[in-house]
Every structure is written in structure tokens, then in C-alpha cells.
Design a protein around this motif. Structure first.
Motif, mmCIF file in Angstrom:
data_model
loop_
_atom_site.group_PDB
_atom_site.id
_atom_site.type_symbol
_atom_site.label_atom_id
_atom_site.label_comp_id
_atom_site.label_asym_id
_atom_site.label_seq_id
_atom_site.Cartn_x
_atom_site.Cartn_y
_atom_site.Cartn_z
ATOM 1 N N ASN A 96 0.855 -1.093 0.079
ATOM 2 C CA ASN A 96 -0.137 -0.008 0.058
ATOM 3 C C ASN A 96 0.829 1.245 0.129
ATOM 4 O OD1 ASN A 96 -2.586 -1.306 0.168
ATOM 5 N ND2 ASN A 96 -1.776 -1.973 2.260
ATOM 6 N N ASN A 97 1.896 1.343 -0.668
ATOM 7 C CA ASN A 97 2.874 2.243 -0.742
ATOM 8 C C ASN A 97 3.546 2.669 -2.029
ATOM 9 O OD1 ASN A 97 5.696 3.791 -0.743
ATOM 10 N ND2 ASN A 97 5.214 3.965 1.438
ATOM 11 N N ALA A 98 3.236 3.575 -2.731
ATOM 12 C CA ALA A 98 3.633 3.960 -4.221
ATOM 13 C C ALA A 98 4.668 4.886 -4.109
ATOM 14 C CB ALA A 98 2.437 4.340 -5.141
ATOM 15 N N ASP A 99 5.551 4.961 -3.345
ATOM 16 C CA ASP A 99 6.823 5.825 -3.372
ATOM 17 C C ASP A 99 7.708 5.340 -4.384
ATOM 18 O OD1 ASP A 99 5.694 7.622 -1.475
ATOM 19 O OD2 ASP A 99 6.946 6.803 0.344
ATOM 20 N N ASN A 285 -7.576 0.194 2.911
ATOM 21 C CA ASN A 285 -6.511 1.085 2.164
ATOM 22 C C ASN A 285 -6.785 1.498 1.102
ATOM 23 O OD1 ASN A 285 -4.211 0.623 4.064
ATOM 24 N ND2 ASN A 285 -4.469 -1.486 3.476
ATOM 25 N N PRO A 287 -7.319 4.862 -1.364
ATOM 26 C CA PRO A 287 -6.855 6.138 -1.256
ATOM 27 C C PRO A 287 -7.994 7.399 -0.865
ATOM 28 C CG PRO A 287 -5.977 5.279 -3.378
ATOM 29 C CD PRO A 287 -7.050 4.032 -2.738
ATOM 30 N N ILE A 290 -7.719 12.780 -2.280
ATOM 31 C CA ILE A 290 -6.649 12.904 -3.329
ATOM 32 C C ILE A 290 -6.363 14.213 -3.466
ATOM 33 C CG2 ILE A 290 -6.276 12.488 -5.721
ATOM 34 C CD1 ILE A 290 -7.214 9.969 -4.113
ATOM 35 N N LYS A 347 -0.859 11.650 -9.787
ATOM 36 C CA LYS A 347 -0.681 10.935 -8.516
ATOM 37 C C LYS A 347 -0.876 9.421 -8.849
ATOM 38 C CE LYS A 347 -0.542 11.898 -4.762
ATOM 39 N NZ LYS A 347 1.005 11.881 -4.224
ATOM 40 N N TYR A 349 -1.325 5.654 -6.828
ATOM 41 C CA TYR A 349 -1.564 4.838 -5.436
ATOM 42 C C TYR A 349 -1.429 3.188 -5.566
ATOM 43 C CZ TYR A 349 -3.133 9.193 -3.777
ATOM 44 O OH TYR A 349 -3.563 10.540 -3.549
ATOM 45 N N ARG A 350 -1.083 2.694 -4.691
ATOM 46 C CA ARG A 350 -0.838 1.254 -4.722
ATOM 47 C C ARG A 350 -1.906 0.563 -3.594
ATOM 48 N NH1 ARG A 350 4.087 -3.035 -3.671
ATOM 49 N NH2 ARG A 350 3.044 -4.554 -2.716
ATOM 50 N N GLN A 351 -2.851 -0.188 -4.114
ATOM 51 C CA GLN A 351 -3.701 -0.800 -3.106
ATOM 52 C C GLN A 351 -3.269 -2.391 -3.153
ATOM 53 O OE1 GLN A 351 -7.848 -1.593 -3.634
ATOM 54 N NE2 GLN A 351 -8.479 -1.182 -1.635
#
Length: 363
Positions: A96-99, A285, A287, A290, A347, A349-351
Motif C-alpha cells: 500500500n505504498n507507491a513511493d 487502504n 486512497p 486525493i 498521482k 497509488y498502490r492498493q
């Protein structure tokens, strides 16, 4: 007696992997594609190496995929493409982190400095131009701007020292002293780029999910578990036991809807639905809040998502750590506003799937 759910076309476009000749994936044909080098849309003012670096390890990112997504009601979006990049280091991939992932939007009017107003003829001869290589020195490992040059041969170009070292170890140290300039300018590193494919898109036809109750969806999900059908992650298609175990990690009804929606098109790797709602893989989780567009201050809306089935084709599966995701969700400026740069970061996001609890696992 209740009616059977009807089949209907949704507003969703599904993307499927398709093999295509390399020349057909060049910029002038405005492809949607996976892997290889990016087919840059605007051929000048490409993203900088800092913009294409992982926010965790700060190494250069690898090109993952792009979606050609013109908006025909907007003159400034006659050509429009979204580009997704990801870090290849498994250590940077976390739940759950898209850094370690970044996405950029680029758009052009019909009248622009790079392309003709008329569609290009689909033939291999001359297919490479116009291309970003006509206006920039490109890194021969990743296809980004290559501002660094090999100190030995003065021919090989790289975006960063990390890619120069990678190519050197892969074989450039042998070819650096060659008299063949073409060989010097050809990357010896075959492991950084992902396998290259075209993305073929077609409308989704699906059962009317609104006609089904949560209990009905969950019942279908349980039946799929019993049959061990389908796959959502990078698992061999014939390994039904692994598929069933994977699906059993998730127990909420949002995942049940995800699974039953996927069953008609299990090989889809992308879902495009501008202004629509993502197909969530979990009720957890999702997002929230936004952030608005950095330029115009307007809201961002959902545009597309990358599905876990793409991992099968990237050949990143391993017994140890690996890059992974449940789904990647891209949000873009609702007005797709023009900005003062050719490539605008949006943007992503990872789910991921919510792991089954120990209590449920012991049942």
C-alpha cells in the motif's frame, strides 16, 4: 424467481497484452504499450533524471507502461499519453505504498511541432522518426535523457552513473574499445527493461453487478475458491493450488466483487475508466483525500488502474523478494490542464490485498 444478471457494456476499456513488431511501438504511432523504452509523446523537454528516480532509493526508475488517452472534447488533448515508471529494486516495493512508482501526463494539440496532422502510414521504413532520439541524447539502458557520456568511447550515453555502471558490467567494458560505433551505443544490459508488448484495448462487457447482492457476490467468490480458478498475481496459469491459496488471503466482500468482475476477462492488465470508480481489491487502504492539481488547483479524478495480471508478463516472479501490487491507481487533473512543462506528474497509488486474519485462517 430472481432474474439472471444481464450482460451489458460498461464505460470501461480493458487493456490486454499483445505481441507487436518493435517498429509499431514507436512514438509516431501513438501506442499504448508495456515495457521496452517509453514511446515519448512530446519529443523535447523530457522528464529529468530526478523526476524519474525512485523516492525511496533514488535510483533511476524503469518504464512500466503507457496509455494513449486523448480527450476528444479538448483541443489541447488531441494527443495525450500517461506514462508509468517503477523502481526495479524489490526492497523498495512495500504494501500500500507507491513511493517507488511515478506517473506523468503529456498532451499535445493536433497542430504541434512533432507530428503530421494525418495518421502515419503503418510501415517499418522510417518508423523511428520522429522520435525523442532526434532531439535528445537518450540513455541506452532506460530511454530517458542521457546527459552523461562514457569517458572511454565518448559514444555511449546514460541518464545516471548507476546505469553506466550497470551497462559496463553487462558488457560495455568489452565493446567500449570497439571500432564499431553502433555497438558502443547499444546497451549490453538486457535485464533492466521489462519485456515489450502492445496494449490492445477493448470495451468491457460484464454482468450487471448492481443486480447482485453482497451475499450473491460472496457465494460466487467462494465457488471460485473451491474451483481454484483464475489468477490475480504473478503465478503460473496452470498452478491452480497456488491460485486458490492466493485468493484465500482476502475475505472481504469488496474482493469478492473484484474477483467475480475479473472472471470474464482474467487476462486484463489495465482498466481505463476516466472519471469512474476503481475496481478495488479490498475495502481497506482505499486512497482518501486525493490532492488537487498542483497547477490549476482543480480536483483530480480516477483515470485508470494497472492490474496484477501484468506481473505475469514482466517476468519478475521469484522465490524471494519481488516487485508486486494488488492494483495501481492513477488519478489525473479533471480538466487535464496545460502546464509550463511537457510532462506533468500526476498521482498514483498502490492498493494491496488485505491478508486473511489468523482467526479466519484457523477455521
Amino acid at each position: 424467481m430472481s432474474k439472471a444478471p444481464k450482460k451489458e457494456f460498461t464505460d470501461v476499456e480493458l487493456g490486454f497484452i499483445e505481441k507487436a513488431p518493435t517498429w509499431r511501438l514507436n512514438s509516431k504511432f501513438f501506442p499504448s504499450k508495456v515495457g521496452g523504452f517509453p514511446a515519448w509523446l512530446a519529443l523535447k523537454n523530457l522528464p529529468s533524471i530526478d523526476e524519474l528516480s525512485c523516492r525511496k532509493c533514488w535510483k533511476p526508475l524503469a518504464f512500466l507502461c503507457q496509455s494513449y488517452a486523448p480527450i476528444h472534447t479538448k483541443d489541447n488533448c488531441f494527443h495525450r499519453t500517461l506514462f508509468v515508471f517503477i523502481c526495479r529494486d524489490p526492497a523498495c516495493s512495500s504494501m500500500n505504498n507507491a513511493d517507488n512508482i511515478r506517473v506523468y501526463r503529456c498532451q499535445l494539440k493536433r497542430d504541434n511541432e512533432f507530428y503530421s496532422n494525418e495518421p502515419a502510414q503503418e510501415e517499418e521504413k522510417g518508423s523511428e522518426s520522429p522520435g525523442a532520439q532526434d532531439f535528445n541524447n537518450l540513455c541506452q539502458v532506460c530511454g530517458a535523457v542521457g546527459s552523461k557520456v562514457c569517458g572511454g568511447c565518448k559514444k555511449a550515453r546514460y541518464c545516471a552513473r548507476a546505469h553506466q555502471e550497470l551497462d559496463w558490467k553487462a558488457g560495455h567494458k568489452t565493446h567500449c574499445k570497439s571500432t564499431d560505433d553502433a555497438q558502443k551505443s547499444k546497451s549490453q544490459c538486457s535485464t533492466f527493461k521489462f519485456p515489450e508488448y502492445m496494449l490492445d484495448q477493448e470495451p468491457e462487457e460484464a454482468e450487471d453487478m448492481d443486480a447482485k447482492s453482497d451475499d450473491q457476490l460472496y457465494k460466487e467468490y467462494e465457488e471460485l475458491l473451491k474451483g481454484g480458478a483464475g489468477t490475480m498475481q504473478h503465478i503460473a496459469d496452470d498452478d491452480e493450488n497456488d491460485m486458490a491459496r492466493l485468493a484465500a488471503r482476502e475475505t472481504d466482500k469488496t474482493f469478492a466483487k473484484f474477483r467475480t468482475r475479473m472472471k470474464d476477462y482474467p487476462s486484463q492488465v489495465l482498466r481505463y475508466d476516466l472519471g469512474g470508480t476503481p475496481l478495488w481489491v479490498s475495502s481497506f487502504n482505499q486512497p482518501q483525500n486525493i490532492p488537487p492539481c498542483m497547477k490549476c488547483g482543480g480536483p483530480r479524478i480516477f483515470e485508470f488502474q494497472v492490474m496484477p495480471q501484468l506481473l505475469v508478463h514482466l517476468k519478475v516472479d521469484s522465490t524471494g523478494a519481488s516487485i508486486d501490487w494488488g492494483t495501481l491507481l492513477v488519478y489525473t487533473c479533471k480538466d487535464s490542464c496545460d502546464q509550463d512543462k511537457a510532462y506533468v506528474e500526476e498521482k498514483i497509488y498502490r492498493q494491496d490485498y488485505e491478508a486473511i486474519s489468523e482467526e479466519l485462517n484457523s477455521r
